[in-house]
Design a protein around this motif. Structure first.
Motif, PDB file in Angstrom:
ATOM      1  N   ASP A  68       0.820  -1.206   0.000  1.00 57.55           N
ATOM      2  CA  ASP A  68       0.000   0.000   0.000  1.00 57.55           C
ATOM      3  C   ASP A  68       0.859   1.263   0.000  1.00 57.55           C
ATOM      4  OD1 ASP A  68      -2.290  -1.515  -0.005  1.00 57.55           O
ATOM      5  OD2 ASP A  68      -2.664  -1.300   2.162  1.00 57.55           O
ATOM      6  N   GLU A  71       2.555   1.768  -3.415  1.00 53.80           N
ATOM      7  CA  GLU A  71       1.573   2.308  -4.363  1.00 53.80           C
ATOM      8  C   GLU A  71       1.263   3.771  -4.071  1.00 53.80           C
ATOM      9  OE1 GLU A  71       0.430   0.984  -7.166  1.00 53.80           O
ATOM     10  OE2 GLU A  71       1.742  -0.721  -6.737  1.00 53.80           O
ATOM     11  N   TRP A  72       1.174   4.143  -2.791  1.00 52.41           N
ATOM     12  CA  TRP A  72       0.909   5.540  -2.435  1.00 52.41           C
ATOM     13  C   TRP A  72       2.048   6.430  -2.923  1.00 52.41           C
ATOM     14  CZ3 TRP A  72       3.045   9.543   0.300  1.00 52.41           C
ATOM     15  CH2 TRP A  72       2.199  10.607   0.593  1.00 52.41           C
ATOM     16  N   ILE A  74       4.062   5.843  -5.416  1.00 55.26           N
ATOM     17  CA  ILE A  74       4.016   5.898  -6.876  1.00 55.26           C
ATOM     18  C   ILE A  74       2.911   6.845  -7.343  1.00 55.26           C
ATOM     19  CG2 ILE A  74       3.475   4.548  -8.958  1.00 55.26           C
ATOM     20  CD1 ILE A  74       4.933   2.183  -7.584  1.00 55.26           C
ATOM     21  N   GLU A  75       1.733   6.750  -6.734  1.00 55.01           N
ATOM     22  CA  GLU A  75       0.611   7.605  -7.122  1.00 55.01           C
ATOM     23  C   GLU A  75       0.900   9.083  -6.884  1.00 55.01           C
ATOM     24  OE1 GLU A  75      -2.784   6.232  -4.983  1.00 55.01           O
ATOM     25  OE2 GLU A  75      -2.869   4.339  -6.071  1.00 55.01           O
ATOM     26  N   ASN A  76       1.652   9.393  -5.846  1.00 57.50           N
ATOM     27  CA  ASN A  76       1.961  10.784  -5.517  1.00 57.50           C
ATOM     28  C   ASN A  76       3.293  11.245  -6.095  1.00 57.50           C
ATOM     29  OD1 ASN A  76      -0.351  11.597  -3.885  1.00 57.50           O
ATOM     30  ND2 ASN A  76       0.321   9.934  -2.561  1.00 57.50           N
ATOM     31  N   ASN A  77       3.818  10.484  -7.056  1.00 55.90           N
ATOM     32  CA  ASN A  77       5.015  10.840  -7.827  1.00 55.90           C
ATOM     33  C   ASN A  77       6.266  11.018  -6.978  1.00 55.90           C
ATOM     34  OD1 ASN A  77       3.607  10.785 -10.288  1.00 55.90           O
ATOM     35  ND2 ASN A  77       2.839  12.845  -9.902  1.00 55.90           N
ATOM     36  N   THR A  80       8.990   6.162  -9.099  1.00 52.72           N
ATOM     37  CA  THR A  80       8.391   5.670 -10.350  1.00 52.72           C
ATOM     38  C   THR A  80       8.713   4.205 -10.504  1.00 52.72           C
ATOM     39  OG1 THR A  80      10.358   6.299 -11.605  1.00 52.72           O
ATOM     40  CG2 THR A  80       8.547   7.880 -11.534  1.00 52.72           C
ATOM     41  N   ARG A  81       7.819   3.527 -11.181  1.00 54.01           N
ATOM     42  CA  ARG A  81       8.001   2.099 -11.461  1.00 54.01           C
ATOM     43  C   ARG A  81       8.732   1.982 -12.787  1.00 54.01           C
ATOM     44  NH1 ARG A  81       2.886  -0.197 -10.467  1.00 54.01           N
ATOM     45  NH2 ARG A  81       3.656  -0.840  -8.450  1.00 54.01           N
TER      46      ARG A  81
END
Length: 83
Positions: A68, A71-72, A74-77, A80-81
């Motif tokens: 989690d 992912e948080w 990654i979502e908030n930049n 990066t994946r």
């Protein structure tokens, strides 16, 4: 809070448990960023192993919470994946 971050049992309030969980999430995010600053590319398994190694003195993070928080970030930049 010094020492192990444990969820209190018994007659403790839910607010205390929620604050401990929130603090654990911040600690996981902090550890992820520390690991990624030292090694720019790392696979998920190696990241989880290093996280457990860093955080084992405070608490043992579970894989769901780790996923989690990754992912948080990654979502908030923040990270990066790699394709």
């Amino acid at each position: 809070m010094i020492g192990r971050l444990q969820l209190t049992t018994g007659k403790s309030s839910e607010e205390e448990n929620e604050s401990i969980i929130k603090l654990r999430k911040f600690r996981i995010q902090e550890a992820i960023m520390t690991i990624l600053k030292t090694s720019r590319k790392i696979n998920k398994h190696q990241l989880q192993l290093k996280l457990v190694e860093i955080l084992k003195n405070m608490f043992l993070p579970d894989k769901i919470m780790i996923d989690d928080q990754i992912e948080w970030l990654i979502e908030n930049n923040y990270v990066t994946r790699d394709k």
